[in-house]
Design a protein around this motif. Structure first.
Motif, mmCIF file in Angstrom:
data_model
loop_
_atom_site.group_PDB
_atom_site.id
_atom_site.type_symbol
_atom_site.label_atom_id
_atom_site.label_comp_id
_atom_site.label_asym_id
_atom_site.label_seq_id
_atom_site.Cartn_x
_atom_site.Cartn_y
_atom_site.Cartn_z
ATOM 1 N N LEU A 128 -3.949 -7.091 10.188
ATOM 2 C CA LEU A 128 -4.726 -5.919 9.801
ATOM 3 C C LEU A 128 -4.867 -4.964 10.980
ATOM 4 C CD1 LEU A 128 -7.461 -7.505 7.505
ATOM 5 C CD2 LEU A 128 -5.531 -6.080 6.834
ATOM 6 N N ASP A 129 -4.983 -5.529 12.186
ATOM 7 C CA ASP A 129 -5.079 -4.704 13.381
ATOM 8 C C ASP A 129 -3.782 -3.928 13.592
ATOM 9 O OD1 ASP A 129 -6.527 -3.758 15.517
ATOM 10 O OD2 ASP A 129 -5.555 -5.147 16.910
ATOM 11 N N LEU A 130 -2.654 -4.595 13.333
ATOM 12 C CA LEU A 130 -1.340 -3.972 13.486
ATOM 13 C C LEU A 130 -1.234 -2.686 12.668
ATOM 14 C CD1 LEU A 130 1.718 -4.555 14.505
ATOM 15 C CD2 LEU A 130 2.055 -5.423 12.196
ATOM 16 N N VAL A 131 -1.816 -2.686 11.451
ATOM 17 C CA VAL A 131 -1.725 -1.496 10.601
ATOM 18 C C VAL A 131 -3.001 -0.657 10.676
ATOM 19 C CG1 VAL A 131 -0.100 -2.555 9.003
ATOM 20 C CG2 VAL A 131 -2.551 -2.730 8.561
ATOM 21 N N GLY A 132 -3.923 -1.041 11.542
ATOM 22 C CA GLY A 132 -5.137 -0.251 11.741
ATOM 23 C C GLY A 132 -6.185 -0.414 10.664
ATOM 24 N N LEU A 133 -6.187 -1.558 9.974
ATOM 25 C CA LEU A 133 -7.163 -1.750 8.893
ATOM 26 C C LEU A 133 -8.221 -2.806 9.243
ATOM 27 C CD1 LEU A 133 -4.960 -1.657 5.674
ATOM 28 C CD2 LEU A 133 -6.596 0.056 6.428
ATOM 29 N N LEU A 134 -8.212 -3.252 10.504
ATOM 30 C CA LEU A 134 -9.126 -4.331 10.865
ATOM 31 C C LEU A 134 -10.594 -4.010 10.548
ATOM 32 C CD1 LEU A 134 -9.386 -7.130 11.916
ATOM 33 C CD2 LEU A 134 -9.403 -6.251 14.254
ATOM 34 N N PRO A 135 -11.039 -2.765 10.796
ATOM 35 C CA PRO A 135 -12.456 -2.482 10.499
ATOM 36 C C PRO A 135 -12.810 -2.674 9.021
ATOM 37 C CG PRO A 135 -11.477 -0.715 11.800
ATOM 38 C CD PRO A 135 -10.361 -1.622 11.406
ATOM 39 N N LYS A 136 -11.801 -2.635 8.150
ATOM 40 C CA LYS A 136 -12.088 -2.758 6.726
ATOM 41 C C LYS A 136 -11.740 -4.142 6.181
ATOM 42 C CE LYS A 136 -11.924 2.034 5.568
ATOM 43 N NZ LYS A 136 -11.880 2.931 4.424
ATOM 44 N N ALA A 137 -11.607 -5.127 7.066
ATOM 45 C CA ALA A 137 -11.117 -6.449 6.662
ATOM 46 C C ALA A 137 -11.887 -7.041 5.488
ATOM 47 C CB ALA A 137 -11.156 -7.404 7.844
ATOM 48 N N ASN A 138 -13.176 -6.747 5.404
ATOM 49 C CA ASN A 138 -13.971 -7.368 4.335
ATOM 50 C C ASN A 138 -14.188 -6.462 3.135
ATOM 51 O OD1 ASN A 138 -14.269 -9.849 5.663
ATOM 52 N ND2 ASN A 138 -15.811 -8.924 6.997
ATOM 53 N N ASP A 139 -13.493 -5.307 3.122
ATOM 54 C CA ASP A 139 -13.600 -4.417 1.957
ATOM 55 C C ASP A 139 -12.638 -4.864 0.866
ATOM 56 O OD1 ASP A 139 -15.317 -3.100 3.518
ATOM 57 O OD2 ASP A 139 -14.181 -1.218 3.649
ATOM 58 N N LYS A 140 -12.851 -4.331 -0.342
ATOM 59 C CA LYS A 140 -11.918 -4.568 -1.447
ATOM 60 C C LYS A 140 -10.917 -3.410 -1.494
ATOM 61 C CE LYS A 140 -13.799 -8.312 -3.238
ATOM 62 N NZ LYS A 140 -14.868 -8.369 -4.227
ATOM 63 N N PRO A 141 -9.714 -3.666 -2.017
ATOM 64 C CA PRO A 141 -8.686 -2.611 -2.058
ATOM 65 C C PRO A 141 -9.145 -1.333 -2.762
ATOM 66 C CG PRO A 141 -7.727 -4.725 -2.596
ATOM 67 C CD PRO A 141 -9.206 -4.949 -2.486
ATOM 68 N N ALA A 142 -10.075 -1.458 -3.699
ATOM 69 C CA ALA A 142 -10.521 -0.273 -4.438
ATOM 70 C C ALA A 142 -11.143 0.765 -3.520
ATOM 71 C CB ALA A 142 -11.519 -0.675 -5.526
ATOM 72 N N ASP A 143 -11.618 0.317 -2.343
ATOM 73 C CA ASP A 143 -12.269 1.256 -1.429
ATOM 74 C C ASP A 143 -11.289 1.994 -0.529
ATOM 75 O OD1 ASP A 143 -14.688 0.327 -2.409
ATOM 76 O OD2 ASP A 143 -14.778 -1.302 -0.944
ATOM 77 N N LEU A 144 -9.986 1.719 -0.662
ATOM 78 C CA LEU A 144 -9.016 2.279 0.271
ATOM 79 C C LEU A 144 -8.486 3.633 -0.194
ATOM 80 C CD1 LEU A 144 -6.842 -0.838 1.211
ATOM 81 C CD2 LEU A 144 -8.905 0.034 2.314
ATOM 82 N N THR A 145 -8.018 4.426 0.789
ATOM 83 C CA THR A 145 -7.314 5.661 0.464
ATOM 84 C C THR A 145 -5.845 5.319 0.198
ATOM 85 O OG1 THR A 145 -6.694 6.017 2.751
ATOM 86 C CG2 THR A 145 -8.797 6.951 2.046
ATOM 87 N N GLN A 146 -5.093 6.330 -0.276
ATOM 88 C CA GLN A 146 -3.671 6.127 -0.543
ATOM 89 C C GLN A 146 -2.936 5.521 0.650
ATOM 90 O OE1 GLN A 146 -0.961 6.211 -2.525
ATOM 91 N NE2 GLN A 146 -2.451 6.134 -4.184
ATOM 92 N N ILE A 147 -3.086 6.149 1.801
ATOM 93 C CA ILE A 147 -2.300 5.684 2.960
ATOM 94 C C ILE A 147 -2.745 4.294 3.398
ATOM 95 C CG2 ILE A 147 -3.764 6.975 4.599
ATOM 96 C CD1 ILE A 147 -1.135 7.074 6.352
ATOM 97 N N GLU A 148 -4.053 4.027 3.288
ATOM 98 C CA GLU A 148 -4.531 2.687 3.662
ATOM 99 C C GLU A 148 -3.942 1.632 2.730
ATOM 100 O OE1 GLU A 148 -8.857 3.706 5.690
ATOM 101 O OE2 GLU A 148 -8.691 3.533 3.523
ATOM 102 N N MET A 149 -3.807 2.017 1.457
ATOM 103 C CA MET A 149 -3.217 1.113 0.470
ATOM 104 C C MET A 149 -1.784 0.770 0.872
ATOM 105 S SD MET A 149 -4.960 0.363 -2.397
ATOM 106 C CE MET A 149 -5.327 1.331 -3.844
#
Lengths: 243, 309, 292
Positions: A128-149
């Motif tokens: 998750l750190d590699l793609v820059g999503l570590l801060p959102k590790a405990n979120d659900k995919p529904a909370d993501l933006t297009q690029i985060e998805m």
């Protein structure tokens, strides 16, 4: 002398009377960055599905790392080292991001070569750190933006520790800057030794990324070579601009 | 380690439950408690398939009744067989049928799968109805032994203890699965089978595991039934109320965790037992229907989701 | 030999008539499941409800059960509209129609059945009408009016709905709504409204189906379950796409059941419907007449 990783020979696939792929042949060497382009409906996604085992080809042979793949199911191919990201992101919606990435770690990385990832949790965080999503590790995919998805999709694909990554339109619908982000990410993965096939409509990205370009039109391969040569080829121009 | 500790805790809870029931010293407590526990097993078993992997089984009654009828056959052929052995055999029969149901998932998803399970239940019921050896449509009488074979007490207390142990086993299995690799695979299948395959999850094998465990536990829950009711006919063994209850309980409790079906079964099961005594059995079933509809509309994640909000 | 030939002929004819009646029970699900993608497994319960309203109209007020069911169509339509409204708000708009939607209808099935048991008990009820009893005779073949009239009423019902679907704007919108709600919206038709109307019609058909059911056989609340399998077997076999395929599937099933019942005994006939359904699902999920 570079090693051939993937060989596609005489690949054919029909849906009823419609010929989706016909006599497609293709080779990729270890560590290569290959761009796969073609107009809509040219068979790119069918080719990806035949490589990944989601569909089974009617004729021809796919060989990966010296192993014939015909008859192997999708999960067996993933375990051999072929990973994909889906054109429309398909996260596991009821799982957190960390859990999304954990599934392939448990089912692929852990099973390959009979070893166990020492600490799956730590590996999840790394990915998750590699793609820059570590801060959102405990979120659900529904909370993501297009690029985060898209990034989650790539992180999940990478979690299976693939030798070949097939990025199926990982940038469609993203902004200029976001395309650059994904591009940088793919270059980084390639730098770590992963062979990558990029399927893309955004020519800027394909040209910046690919060492070699393959063009599919109406289920046939019409060009295969260095990007500069291929995009000047008359039939490629015709296919894209209309003759 | 966690799993063993949990099972030990659950066993302690079971011993306490039994001690309390003995203290109350009323046969009705055991009769009612048996039914509630039976639903704990059924709801937990259903949820392993329905809640974890997302395949809705409408055919609970068939798995349950096949377990019960296995006991009827064994009772007539090998009458001295201890009940736990009968339960294992009943569980095996239903588990095999569950395995067969698992292969249906190859071609059938969603609604089609659910309708097929319902169809399977009716086919099984018709076969039993036309099988004279087990009484056909007239049903079969089973004589319940008077005394518990293990400890001093009525046979119903023995049945209660057996069902209590089966509950502990089922809940421990469900909980162990939830926190294991298998649990992650099941969730991935429920969420997106294609993406699960692409992540290396062997979806068919996992679905077969789920249907087999789920069916097997249902069969085990059904095996003691002939001794509980002493008269079993196809209409009551295959009753639709088993199917509705085992769907309603997890949905009302919450399907995402092992705890949801347990809480749903205890609440709804107890409520029904009380309503059956104080009002009528038809009204208590109406209550289940209304609660099911109310909960799926108002509380999509069940009581567990409601509490954790 | 003669006797068994008569038996066979009569079994075929009564199976055909029975199949015609099954089509009326199924048409509602052809609309809700086939066109709207709503898995209304409670439909048979509404059919039984239709039987009981016809029963009351007949036994209390002395009306003809079938005519009464036609008068009652608006009431059933409104019931359907109300149920669809709840379904729409609770599930479809949340994009979560699958498991919970199925459980919702399973609950409705149960509530309806238990309510009928509480009100009417579990005794069989039947109606009285001049066409119950007499038969037409053509050679060795008996045509009991008790089966013939329901079959004709059923075909009339399906014909009317077919005309409605083919020749009215709403009807054509119903056929399009499952495939492409967006296109409908562009045509300024509200998909929710279209679905509400269609679901209302599907429940309305249960009024007539229920009335002809109680003409054919005595009714008690739990027989709804026997019809779940039949209805979905017919629907799936028919291919979900046309009423015509559905009617043929219904008649095939009727004949098979009638033959089973004549030659092996009625206790085997449920297995025929469900066994056939299982086979269809396993071999050809798109239906015998489906194009997919």
């Amino acid at each position: 002398m570079s090693n051939v990783l993937l060989t596609v020979a005489g690949l054919g696939k029909r849906f009823g009377g419609f010929v989706a792929l016909s006599e497609v042949a293709l080779q990729i060497v270890e560590g290569e960055r290959l761009g796969l382009i073609g107009p809509n409906g040219s068979g790119k996604s069918t080719l990806v599905n035949c490589l990944c085992g989601t569909l089974h080809n009617d004729s021809g042979q796919v060989t990966f790392g010296g192993r014939k793949l015909n008859g192997l199911s999708a999960h067996q191919r993933t375990r051999l080292g072929i990973a994909r990201s889906f054109q429309l992101p398909r996260p596991f919606p009821t799982l957190t991001l960390a859990e999304n990435v954990r599934v392939p770690i448990l089912y692929t990385a852990n099973i390959k070569r009979g070893r166990v990832v020492a600490d799956p949790r730590q590996r999840c965080e790394e990915l998750l750190d590699l793609v820059g999503l570590l801060p959102k590790a405990n979120d659900k995919p529904a909370d993501l933006t297009q690029i985060e998805m898209r990034k989650l999709e790539l992180a999940r694909a990478m979690a299976s520790e693939p030798r070949l990554l097939i990025a199926d339109e990982a940038m469609a619908g993203l902004s200029h800057q976001e395309v650059n982000d994904i591009l940088a990410l793919l270059m980084k993965l390639n730098g770590q030794g992963v062979t990558i096939i990029m399927i893309e409509h955004i020519m800027r990205a394909v040209l910046a990324f690919s060492q070699r370009l393959v063009v599919l039109v109406a289920g046939r391969k019409i060009a295969d070579g260095s990007p500069q040569d291929v995009i000047r080829q008359p039939d490629v121009v015709a296919a894209y601009l209309g003759s | 380690m966690h799993n063993i500790r949990f099972t030990l805790l659950a066993l302690v809870a079971a011993v306490v439950t039994f001690a309390v029931a003995r203290l109350i010293d009323n046969a009705y407590v055991f009769f009612a408690g048996y039914v509630v526990l039976q639903y704990v097993v059924l709801a937990t078993a259903w949820n392993i398939l329905g809640g974890y992997t997302g395949y809705v089984n409408f055919g609970t009654a068939a798995f349950f009744a096949l377990g019960a009828y296995t006991s009827v056959v064994l009772h007539k052929t090998v009458p001295l067989l201890p009940l736990p052995v009968m339960m294992l055999l009943g569980g095996m029969i239903s588990g095999i049928i569950g395995l067969g149901m698992g292969y249906l998932t190859l071609r059938l998803r969603g609604t089609y799968f659910s309708i097929a399970t319902l169809a399977m239940a009716v086919v099984a019921q018709t076969l039993i109805t036309n099988w004279n050896f087990v009484g056909g449509s007239r049903g079969a009488y089973i004589i319940r032994p008077a005394e518990s074979p293990l400890f001093a007490g009525d046979y119903i207390q023995y049945l209660f203890v057996i069902m209590l142990l089966l509950s502990v086993i089922s809940v421990s299995i469900a909980r162990a699965i939830q926190h294991s690799r298998l649990g992650y695979g099941f969730s991935a299948i429920r969420d997106d089978e294609l993406a699960a395959e692409a992540s290396g999850v062997p979806t068919l094998r996992l679905k077969l595991i789920a249907t087999t465990i789920s069916g097997g536990l249902m069969g085990m829950a059904g095996a003691p039934l002939p001794y509980y009711v002493t008269y079993l006919d196809p209409a009551s063994g295959f009753s639709l109320s088993y199917a509705i209850n085992t769907i309603a309980m997890p949905l009302i409790g919450g399907t995402a965790t092992w705890f949801g079906p347990v809480i749903g079964a205890i609440l709804l099961g107890t409520l029904q037992q009380l309503a059956t005594v104080t009002i009528s059995s038809a009204l208590s079933l109406l209550l289940v229907g209304l609660l099911l509809v109310g909960f799926v509309i108002a509380a999509p994640k069940g009581i567990v989701g409601w509490l954790s909000r | 030999m003669d006797l068994s030939f008569d038996l066979l002929g009569n079994a075929l004819v009564s199976g055909l008539l029975l199949g015609g009646f099954y089509a009326a029970v199924t048409i509602g699900v052809s609309i809700s499941f086939g066109m709207l993608d709503i898995v209304n497994i409670a439909h048979p319960a509404f059919v039984i409800l239709g039987s009981y309203t016809a029963y009351i109209a007949n036994s209390v007020f002395g009306f003809d059960p079938i005519l009464a069911s036609i008068v009652l169509l608006p009431a059933f339509y409104l019931l359907g509209v109300a149920i669809y409204h709840v379904y729409d708000v609770s599930f479809e708009r949340r994009g979560d129609a699958s498991i919970r939607g199925l459980a919702f209808f399973f609950g409705i099935l149960f509530i309806t059945e238990v309510t009928l048991v509480l009100v009417f008990g579990v005794d069989y009820r039947l109606v009285d009408a001049p066409y119950i009893g007499p038969s037409l005779h053509i050679g060795v073949i008996d045509l009991p009016l008790r089966l013939l009239i329901p079959c004709l009423v059923s075909l009339a019902l399906i014909g009317t709905l077919q005309l409605f679907m083919s020749y009215t704007f709403v009807g054509r919108a119903v056929q399009a709504v499952a495939q492409d709600p967006m296109a409908l919206r562009l045509m300024a038709a509200d998909p929710s409204r279209i679905k509400r109307i269609a679901f209302g019609l599907s429940i309305a058909s249960a009024s007539i189906a229920g009335a002809i059911l109680i003409v054919i056989q005595p009714v008690e609340p739990s027989i709804a379950r026997d019809y779940i399998g039949r209805i979905f077997a017919i629907c799936v076999m028919g291919g979900l796409e046309s009423f015509g395929g559905m009617v043929i599937a219904a008649m095939i099933l009727g004949i098979m059941e009638s033959l089973t019942s004549t030659f092996y005994g009625p206790s085997w006939s449920p297995a025929v419907a469900f066994g056939f359904l299982l086979l269809t699902l396993a071999i050809r999920p798109a239906g015998l007449f489906g194009r997919r």
